[in-house]
Design a protein around this motif. Structure first.
Motif, PDB file in Angstrom:
ATOM      1  N   SER A 228       0.826  -1.200   0.000  1.00 46.09           N
ATOM      2  CA  SER A 228       0.000   0.000   0.000  1.00 46.09           C
ATOM      3  C   SER A 228       0.867   1.258   0.000  1.00 46.09           C
ATOM      4  CB  SER A 228      -0.917   0.015   1.223  1.00 46.09           C
ATOM      5  OG  SER A 228      -1.952  -0.926   1.073  1.00 46.09           O
ATOM      6  N   GLY A 229       0.468   2.206  -0.846  1.00 42.45           N
ATOM      7  CA  GLY A 229       1.192   3.457  -0.952  1.00 42.45           C
ATOM      8  C   GLY A 229       2.255   3.478  -2.018  1.00 42.45           C
ATOM      9  N   ARG A 230       2.712   2.310  -2.453  1.00 47.87           N
ATOM     10  CA  ARG A 230       3.764   2.219  -3.461  1.00 47.87           C
ATOM     11  C   ARG A 230       3.168   2.323  -4.867  1.00 47.87           C
ATOM     12  NH1 ARG A 230       8.215   2.590  -4.098  1.00 47.87           N
ATOM     13  NH2 ARG A 230       9.081   0.571  -4.660  1.00 47.87           N
ATOM     14  N   PRO A 231       3.996   2.625  -5.876  1.00 47.17           N
ATOM     15  CA  PRO A 231       3.486   2.625  -7.244  1.00 47.17           C
ATOM     16  C   PRO A 231       2.907   1.265  -7.613  1.00 47.17           C
ATOM     17  CG  PRO A 231       5.636   3.686  -7.153  1.00 47.17           C
ATOM     18  CD  PRO A 231       5.408   3.062  -5.811  1.00 47.17           C
ATOM     19  N   SER A 232       1.803   1.269  -8.308  1.00 44.81           N
ATOM     20  CA  SER A 232       1.161   0.007  -8.690  1.00 44.81           C
ATOM     21  C   SER A 232       2.046  -0.781  -9.650  1.00 44.81           C
ATOM     22  CB  SER A 232      -0.194   0.280  -9.330  1.00 44.81           C
ATOM     23  OG  SER A 232      -1.071   0.878  -8.396  1.00 44.81           O
ATOM     24  N   PRO A 233       1.940  -2.121  -9.640  1.00 46.92           N
ATOM     25  CA  PRO A 233       2.814  -2.961 -10.463  1.00 46.92           C
ATOM     26  C   PRO A 233       2.296  -3.146 -11.876  1.00 46.92           C
ATOM     27  CG  PRO A 233       1.468  -4.343  -9.061  1.00 46.92           C
ATOM     28  CD  PRO A 233       1.076  -2.920  -8.755  1.00 46.92           C
ATOM     29  N   THR A 234       3.148  -2.927 -12.840  1.00 46.91           N
ATOM     30  CA  THR A 234       2.781  -3.148 -14.240  1.00 46.91           C
ATOM     31  C   THR A 234       3.560  -4.307 -14.853  1.00 46.91           C
ATOM     32  OG1 THR A 234       4.392  -1.490 -14.972  1.00 46.91           O
ATOM     33  CG2 THR A 234       2.152  -0.732 -14.538  1.00 46.91           C
ATOM     34  N   THR A 235       4.441  -4.923 -14.077  1.00 47.65           N
ATOM     35  CA  THR A 235       5.169  -6.121 -14.487  1.00 47.65           C
ATOM     36  C   THR A 235       5.206  -7.094 -13.312  1.00 47.65           C
ATOM     37  OG1 THR A 235       7.369  -5.426 -13.735  1.00 47.65           O
ATOM     38  CG2 THR A 235       6.675  -4.690 -15.938  1.00 47.65           C
ATOM     39  N   ALA A 236       5.460  -8.351 -13.607  1.00 52.55           N
ATOM     40  CA  ALA A 236       5.593  -9.345 -12.540  1.00 52.55           C
ATOM     41  C   ALA A 236       6.789  -9.027 -11.651  1.00 52.55           C
ATOM     42  CB  ALA A 236       5.727 -10.741 -13.144  1.00 52.55           C
ATOM     43  N   GLU A 237       7.836  -8.418 -12.240  1.00 54.30           N
ATOM     44  CA  GLU A 237       9.019  -8.059 -11.451  1.00 54.30           C
ATOM     45  C   GLU A 237       8.657  -7.084 -10.342  1.00 54.30           C
ATOM     46  OE1 GLU A 237       8.946  -8.198 -14.775  1.00 54.30           O
ATOM     47  OE2 GLU A 237      10.194 -10.000 -14.994  1.00 54.30           O
TER      48      GLU A 237
ATOM     49  N   THR B  13       1.614  -5.023 -18.423  1.00 53.83           N
ATOM     50  CA  THR B  13       0.202  -4.709 -18.600  1.00 53.83           C
ATOM     51  C   THR B  13       0.044  -3.689 -19.732  1.00 53.83           C
ATOM     52  OG1 THR B  13       0.286  -2.956 -16.932  1.00 53.83           O
ATOM     53  CG2 THR B  13      -0.305  -5.176 -16.187  1.00 53.83           C
ATOM     54  N   PHE B  14      -1.181  -3.504 -20.200  1.00 56.71           N
ATOM     55  CA  PHE B  14      -1.413  -2.691 -21.395  1.00 56.71           C
ATOM     56  C   PHE B  14      -1.562  -1.199 -21.088  1.00 56.71           C
ATOM     57  CE2 PHE B  14      -4.188  -0.888 -24.714  1.00 56.71           C
ATOM     58  CZ  PHE B  14      -3.402  -1.157 -25.826  1.00 56.71           C
ATOM     59  N   PHE B  15      -2.457  -0.854 -20.179  1.00 57.48           N
ATOM     60  CA  PHE B  15      -2.717   0.564 -19.908  1.00 57.48           C
ATOM     61  C   PHE B  15      -1.737   1.166 -18.903  1.00 57.48           C
ATOM     62  CE2 PHE B  15      -7.041  -0.677 -21.385  1.00 57.48           C
ATOM     63  CZ  PHE B  15      -7.135   0.229 -22.435  1.00 57.48           C
ATOM     64  N   GLY B  16      -1.386   0.417 -17.862  1.00 49.33           N
ATOM     65  CA  GLY B  16      -0.407   0.914 -16.898  1.00 49.33           C
ATOM     66  C   GLY B  16      -0.969   1.753 -15.768  1.00 49.33           C
ATOM     67  N   VAL B  17      -2.254   2.107 -15.803  1.00 47.44           N
ATOM     68  CA  VAL B  17      -2.922   2.751 -14.669  1.00 47.44           C
ATOM     69  C   VAL B  17      -4.218   2.004 -14.395  1.00 47.44           C
ATOM     70  CG1 VAL B  17      -1.962   5.065 -14.981  1.00 47.44           C
ATOM     71  CG2 VAL B  17      -4.056   4.441 -16.183  1.00 47.44           C
ATOM     72  N   GLU B  18      -4.688   2.113 -13.145  1.00 43.76           N
ATOM     73  CA  GLU B  18      -5.844   1.341 -12.715  1.00 43.76           C
ATOM     74  C   GLU B  18      -7.129   1.813 -13.404  1.00 43.76           C
ATOM     75  OE1 GLU B  18      -2.980   1.994  -9.272  1.00 43.76           O
ATOM     76  OE2 GLU B  18      -3.884   3.173 -10.885  1.00 43.76           O
ATOM     77  N   SER B  19      -8.176   1.019 -13.238  1.00 40.72           N
ATOM     78  CA  SER B  19      -9.441   1.254 -13.935  1.00 40.72           C
ATOM     79  C   SER B  19     -10.104   2.560 -13.518  1.00 40.72           C
ATOM     80  CB  SER B  19     -10.401   0.089 -13.663  1.00 40.72           C
ATOM     81  OG  SER B  19     -10.706   0.007 -12.278  1.00 40.72           O
TER      82      SER B  19
ATOM     83  N   LYS C  15      -8.879   7.726  -1.219  1.00 43.17           N
ATOM     84  CA  LYS C  15      -8.432   8.166   0.091  1.00 43.17           C
ATOM     85  C   LYS C  15      -7.019   7.642   0.315  1.00 43.17           C
ATOM     86  CE  LYS C  15     -10.110   8.226   4.903  1.00 43.17           C
ATOM     87  NZ  LYS C  15     -11.095   7.654   5.842  1.00 43.17           N
ATOM     88  N   TYR C  16      -6.243   8.349   1.104  1.00 43.50           N
ATOM     89  CA  TYR C  16      -4.867   7.983   1.427  1.00 43.50           C
ATOM     90  C   TYR C  16      -3.913   8.313   0.281  1.00 43.50           C
ATOM     91  CZ  TYR C  16      -7.361   5.319   4.966  1.00 43.50           C
ATOM     92  OH  TYR C  16      -8.207   4.955   5.980  1.00 43.50           O
ATOM     93  N   ARG C  17      -2.654   8.510   0.666  1.00 38.06           N
ATOM     94  CA  ARG C  17      -1.626   8.761  -0.328  1.00 38.06           C
ATOM     95  C   ARG C  17      -1.321   7.446  -1.047  1.00 38.06           C
ATOM     96  NH1 ARG C  17       4.554  10.786   0.592  1.00 38.06           N
ATOM     97  NH2 ARG C  17       4.966  11.320  -1.570  1.00 38.06           N
ATOM     98  N   HIS C  18      -1.152   7.527  -2.358  1.00 38.01           N
ATOM     99  CA  HIS C  18      -0.938   6.329  -3.166  1.00 38.01           C
ATOM    100  C   HIS C  18       0.257   6.528  -4.100  1.00 38.01           C
ATOM    101  CE1 HIS C  18      -5.051   5.447  -1.957  1.00 38.01           C
ATOM    102  NE2 HIS C  18      -4.952   4.245  -2.479  1.00 38.01           N
ATOM    103  N   TYR C  19       0.700   5.410  -4.652  1.00 38.77           N
ATOM    104  CA  TYR C  19       1.588   5.404  -5.822  1.00 38.77           C
ATOM    105  C   TYR C  19       2.966   6.030  -5.578  1.00 38.77           C
ATOM    106  CZ  TYR C  19      -3.323   5.612  -7.341  1.00 38.77           C
ATOM    107  OH  TYR C  19      -4.674   5.438  -7.440  1.00 38.77           O
ATOM    108  N   SER C  20       3.358   6.218  -4.350  1.00 40.13           N
ATOM    109  CA  SER C  20       4.524   7.057  -4.061  1.00 40.13           C
ATOM    110  C   SER C  20       5.845   6.298  -4.129  1.00 40.13           C
ATOM    111  CB  SER C  20       4.395   7.662  -2.658  1.00 40.13           C
ATOM    112  OG  SER C  20       3.194   8.374  -2.530  1.00 40.13           O
ATOM    113  N   PRO C  21       6.854   6.884  -4.800  1.00 40.35           N
ATOM    114  CA  PRO C  21       8.208   6.349  -4.659  1.00 40.35           C
ATOM    115  C   PRO C  21       8.731   6.700  -3.265  1.00 40.35           C
ATOM    116  CG  PRO C  21       8.251   8.389  -5.909  1.00 40.35           C
ATOM    117  CD  PRO C  21       6.802   8.069  -5.662  1.00 40.35           C
ATOM    118  N   GLN C  22       9.767   6.011  -2.835  1.00 39.49           N
ATOM    119  CA  GLN C  22      10.364   6.339  -1.540  1.00 39.49           C
ATOM    120  C   GLN C  22      11.146   7.647  -1.614  1.00 39.49           C
ATOM    121  OE1 GLN C  22      12.494   2.648  -1.187  1.00 39.49           O
ATOM    122  NE2 GLN C  22      10.871   1.666   0.003  1.00 39.49           N
ATOM    123  N   THR C  23      11.619   7.983  -2.791  1.00 38.11           N
ATOM    124  CA  THR C  23      12.328   9.239  -3.030  1.00 38.11           C
ATOM    125  C   THR C  23      11.334  10.401  -3.014  1.00 38.11           C
ATOM    126  OG1 THR C  23      13.882   8.056  -4.448  1.00 38.11           O
ATOM    127  CG2 THR C  23      13.832  10.460  -4.658  1.00 38.11           C
TER     128      THR C  23
END
Length: 358
Positions: free
Chosen positions: A150-159, A178-184, A236-244
């Protein structure tokens, strides 16, 4: 720590034996990460209360942040939702399978753990062969948020999933990027008029045309503030954030591209004077304007779908560079551009708006 099996799967014609192994894990109460057309999801059997609880625990997800139910056919909508407006069927027939989620009144069989105790449920039918095969193989809807901490960038690859969740879940289905790279896109259909809860690959303008109705766009859907109650993920809540530390350079009152680029350069120079190492997330058209920084080209301003596809990947790359601060350009808020700006605003530590008017 548990053993996580990473299984390669054909994204177009998923192998039956691979899907069967993943289904068996779900039936045992395990968690399976799988590709969708948007991002990778972290799935559990929606009828297994303990498995649903594991999603929250593994992701370190706030308990009041509901999940999305994934179904394999429009006909399954009535199994999980009730009081469905007639236009919802018309709209679903045009966008499903696809990256649009509806929030509707839930039926009693939907577990409160799925909906975070709310009387509504978020539902979508994904447009990815692996996701559809997994849902059909299980025979129940799959409850799934994105397969990241939670809070990290969403995954677009299995890695990306492996880095966040290896050793914590049973299976990762590797179906490539994944194709679009952002959630629905998420629309609340329990209100009149409907309300955009989260922008996504299908723009609100297109949905309005398809359904011949008006959709309200509140400030939280633009990423300008948080919703008071999370009716769906991403509100709600901060999302998608890098640690930097990430600084978003908003266009604001910049009257043209020249003044906007000066705004970004002034931010760069501010941090260079502090002897900090800087990365800049920039478009193909503008990256050449910056000096003494690490440039992360995200795509063309003429193709915002390309920018969206690369967004979370670039946010994760920021953390791999060892920089002190990252600065991201802004993008036009049209179509999928609204989703891009929603994610950037939520991911940013600071938003600095251009006030130049020349």
């Amino acid at each position: 720590m548990i053993e996580t099996r990473v299984l390669k799967v054909d994204p177009i014609e998923p192998e039956k034996e691979v899907i069967s192994e993943a289904v068996e894990a779900l039936l045992r109460g395990g968690l399976v990460a799988f590709p969708t057309e948007t991002v990778y999801g972290l799935g559990a059997d929606s009828l297994n209360k303990e498995a649903i609880k594991k999603i929250y625990s593994v992701k370190e997800r706030p308990p009041d942040n509901p999940l999305i139910l994934h179904i394999s056919d429009l006909r399954e909508l009535e199994i999980v939702a009730e009081n469905i407006p007639s236009f919802a069927y018309e709209l679903a027939s045009k966008v499903w399978p696809g990256p649009v989620t509806f929030v509707l009144k839930k039926k009693h069989l939907v577990l409160p753990e799925v909906t975070a105790g709310l009387p509504t449920v978020a539902v979508r039918c994904p447009a990815h062969p692996v996701a559809l095969a997994l849902i059909k193989g299980l025979g129940n809807p799959i409850a799934a948020p994105s397969a990241n901490l939670s809070g990290r960038p969403s995954p677009t690859t299995a890695e990306h999933v492996i880095r966040d969740l290896s050793g914590k879940i049973e299976v990762i289905l590797d179906g490539g990027d994944t194709f679009f790279g952002v959630e629905s896109t998420i629309i609340n259909l329990t209100t009149d008029p409907p309300v955009l809860l989260r922008p996504g690959p299908i723009g609100v303008e297109d949905l309005e045309k398809l359904a011949n109705l008006k959709i309200l766009v509140p400030a939280f859907a633009k990423g300008l503030r948080e919703a008071e109650v999370a009716l769906s993920p991403g509100t709600k809540y901060r999302h998608y954030s890098p640690q930097t530390t990430l600084i978003l350079a908003e266009v604001g009152q910049c009257s043209n591209q020249t003044t906007y680029l000066e705004h970004v350069k002034s931010l760069i120079n501010e941090y260079l004077r502090k002897h900090l190492k800087i990365a800049v997330i920039c478009s193909r058209e503008t990256c050449s304007n910056y000096e003494n920084v690490i440039k992360l080209e995200i795509g063309s301003r003429k193709n915002l779908y390309e920018v969206a596809k690369n967004l979370f990947k670039k946010l994760r790359e920021v953390d791999e560079l060892g920089v002190d601060v990252a600065i991201s350009e802004s993008f036009e808020e049209r179509g999928i551009g609204l989703a891009i700006m929603n994610r950037l605003r939520k991911a940013s530590s600071r938003v600095i708006t251009c006030t130049q008017t020349r």
